[in-house]
Design a protein around this motif. Sequence first.
Motif, PDB file in Angstrom:
ATOM      1  N   MET A 111      -3.967   5.254  -4.907  1.00 26.11           N
ATOM      2  CA  MET A 111      -3.554   5.678  -3.568  1.00 26.11           C
ATOM      3  C   MET A 111      -2.028   5.691  -3.490  1.00 26.11           C
ATOM      4  N   GLY A 122      -9.241   8.048  -0.205  1.00 22.31           N
ATOM      5  CA  GLY A 122      -8.476   8.140   1.029  1.00 22.31           C
ATOM      6  C   GLY A 122      -7.607   9.374   1.050  1.00 22.31           C
ATOM      7  N   GLU A 123      -6.706   9.429   2.031  1.00 21.89           N
ATOM      8  CA  GLU A 123      -5.754  10.524   2.157  1.00 21.89           C
ATOM      9  C   GLU A 123      -4.404   9.921   2.539  1.00 21.89           C
ATOM     10  N   THR A 174      -0.840   6.342   5.302  1.00 22.14           N
ATOM     11  CA  THR A 174      -2.003   6.470   4.414  1.00 22.14           C
ATOM     12  C   THR A 174      -3.260   6.190   5.217  1.00 22.14           C
ATOM     13  N   TYR A 175      -4.355   6.785   4.777  1.00 20.64           N
ATOM     14  CA  TYR A 175      -5.636   6.643   5.457  1.00 20.64           C
ATOM     15  C   TYR A 175      -6.687   6.282   4.418  1.00 20.64           C
ATOM     16  N   PRO A 176      -6.703   5.014   3.978  1.00 24.68           N
ATOM     17  CA  PRO A 176      -7.641   4.617   2.918  1.00 24.68           C
ATOM     18  C   PRO A 176      -9.080   4.883   3.352  1.00 24.68           C
ATOM     19  N   GLY A 177      -9.861   5.406   2.430  1.00 26.58           N
ATOM     20  CA  GLY A 177     -11.279   5.614   2.707  1.00 26.58           C
ATOM     21  C   GLY A 177     -11.599   6.906   3.415  1.00 26.58           C
ATOM     22  N   ARG A 178     -10.567   7.653   3.865  1.00 21.64           N
ATOM     23  CA  ARG A 178     -10.832   8.903   4.567  1.00 21.64           C
ATOM     24  C   ARG A 178     -10.989  10.035   3.561  1.00 21.64           C
TER      25      ARG A 178
END
Lengths: 476, 476
Positions: B423, B350-351, B333-337
Amino acid sequence: MSASTSRPSALIPLPSKEALLEAYNGLPLSALPTPALLLDRSIIRRNATRMAEIAASWDVPLRVHIKTHKTAEGTREMIQPTGKSGRVVVSTLAEAWGLLDAGLVKEGVVEDIIYGLPVSAARIPQLAELRSQVQKDNQKAQVRLLIDNESQIEALAAHDKGQAWSIMVKLDNGGGRAGLPADSPAFSNLLRLIAKTSSQVSLYGFYAHAGHSYDSRQPSEADAFLTSEVQAVIQAASIAQSIFPSASSSHLVLSVGSTPTAHAASRAPSSATLARVQQELPAHCELELHAGNYPFLDLQQLATRAMPNITGASQPSQMGDVTVSVLCSVISTYPGRGTEAGSTEAPPLGEALIDAGGIAFSKDRGPWGGFGHVVYPTELRGWQLGRPSQEHGILTLREGGPAQWEEQWTLGGAAKAREMPRMPDVGERVMIVPQHACMTLAAHPFYFIVDEQPGTTQAKPFEPRVVDIWVPWKGW
Amino acid sequence: MSASTSRPSALIPLPSKEALLEAYNGLPLSALPTPALLLDRSIIRRNATRMAEIAASWDVPLRVHIKTHKTAEGTREMIQPTGKSGRVVVSTLAEAWGLLDAGLVKEGVVEDIIYGLPVSAARIPQLAELRSQVQKDNQKAQVRLLIDNESQIEALAAHDKGQAWSIMVKLDNGGGRAGLPADSPAFSNLLRLIAKTSSQVSLYGFYAHAGHSYDSRQPSEADAFLTSEVQAVIQAASIAQSIFPSASSSHLVLSVGSTPTAHAASRAPSSATLARVQQELPAHCELELHAGNYPFLDLQQLATRAMPNITGASQPSQMGDVTVSVLCSVISTYPGRGTEAGSTEAPPLGEALIDAGGIAFSKDRGPWGGFGHVVYPTELRGWQLGRPSQEHGILTLREGGPAQWEEQWTLGGAAKAREMPRMPDVGERVMIVPQHACMTLAAHPFYFIVDEQPGTTQAKPFEPRVVDIWVPWKGW
């Protein structure tokens, strides 16, 4: 989980290469069943040699990604011209097991395997089994994992207390695929966790892939992507050396690439960029180039205008460098149907039906339009797979005209006066280059290999004979 | 050509259903390897029953296209609710041989097979072999060919002077796929040639497929497509009866359909349209409905707003009617992206990264965006496969918000106040409905079958257990 489910791909039988060769070896393309996936080994060898030379001119090792073809034969063709034991990347566990089954690890052809997806907890037992088998086949051989999340380190630490895992941290240098930006807090936090977990994970280096370089449209853009990859791994290495001092004295591999950016590397291997890179490279760091699509190429790759030519001539790759195509049969024609390319006044030439569609080509698209472009017979250049259905497709004329088409394919000025293509005939064969080799190869149970010197096939494109058949590893 | 190449698909071994069941039968979805293709048999049965009822309400036979699933089990599920011996369409010879190998012709489950591509000269020997085997298995069974070009008739006539081929002429009623417009000179010329060649070809009827009905966006549009198909076959039959008088006294089958248009037929089976159709139907003509995707559905089908509901309630198909999905694991996971859906002000959520990409889903697109929509867990509805790479993909938030998403999925007004999704977590599983079932099923070596009553899975979506595995016929 039973023994068989620990290796899911073992339940997917492969076609027998021997039986396929018995049926097809020596047959001309005119006698093959359609649709058929064709590869020209002479072009693969030329492209693979060129990429090996690019890496050599940078004085860096080449790591080959085998996801495009997923075959033992293709892996050998990519590694052989490097003259070294192979560093590879796989995109599935099925590919890694395939390398083992084919004996490439035991033979020493492949000695270093990166599993190209960030590791997930559920796959650790399978990866442990894989590593154990790899090391049984060759004590020196390595399996390495990609990491881009703290939870992956925790999962590795929780799994067992045995041999430490060799890991590379995946960097996101702007593509928004897997990976972390080197300048992000998440990246530094991940490195700190790796430092704390050093008995179970061993940092091998950093991996940056500019997958979005496929969107580049001219050499300078691909060049910039490469520079951003190099900058990302150098920055990552510097941060690593500041976070855990042991890294400053241990070897770190910085892997950069993707086919367009690796091709871009060929443009100026002795330029200011290279000098700057070598100057900026931190101590104990080794640069490594990785790429995968380059032996094959496709319409998307041509459209990047990447430059594979290491001879000094500034020639971008051209249609003659592309080897993947789908052999199809024209099964009907519709004269007068559709719209005329480049003109609303002329009566439409027509459309044609082929026996291949979305499954045989994939539904991938690209900047030049269509789902594939007809390359042979040459009098049909200008036709594209315009509307694919599932198992059949409609050939339409491309927009624009011969001058624009040939400029895109980089066929040289002499051919630019060529006329509009004729209508296809029912029953004739066509060879169509797809948008994206990786997706199209994945759709076929095996590939027909011919081995013609480029140029000899142009006049009689369906006379070359099958010299080999490659069977790819399917599933996950 | 050797014996084996006369049936190319014989060289492609299928996974063993028995071995797969031994490995996976009874396992919950939470224990399956990912990516995995999931089908819910209870939904397939409900959808197949509904379509059989639609055909019955029109008082016409249903011909089932098996190209979406390419399995024996799926063919049985489609034919069983019709209560009749099966009329089918296949898109490849591999599918036809698969039906034979599975014993469906011998059992009488399948009695009438249309080969769904216009016939090509190169395939006539294979088709002759197929017909011979079909008639060995069941004397009453038929293999029929589609025709849309005079050269195909000439090829059939040139092949041999044995048993006449049963043919249907394929009509193009505006889709620009295979077929001829009924009002074109080419169509009349083709009919005249058929009349002259009557010792070798026997006209069975006309076939119109509104494949472009997938572009329709509301029921009235799908309805109009159906009307245009019916008009096309009626016009064709009238022309045929004027060209060769024998047709006026012999039986002609007029086959119309495609999943959206067949669904549209359910909206007003007793309406003025139906009355008009029955009044306009020439003597000795039988209408037949054909469709293939309907047991499964997908995002593209939902977006057509076709109406499968025969109960009288004017409900378009909804997400609960869709059964095809890909089970994936979240691996990072890529929080905030990324960017926040529906807002440029809020910080992005995020993504996330999943272990499935373009190969497991196909690169097909649709009007609602993304390459697949997350359906389970329910708290993740609003995520889509936004950027597929080859073997992995990035989940992104869909554009818009919950109200719009639920209106598209037709989940009813009560749920519209639902909040934005959370998320995804690393390690959790997600079920994603693809854009196009036919393309996604083609990417998988086998399908996991569950059999839950719809609605029971919502709270604990990964508890259902595997009750069967279907192995599709691959290749051509």
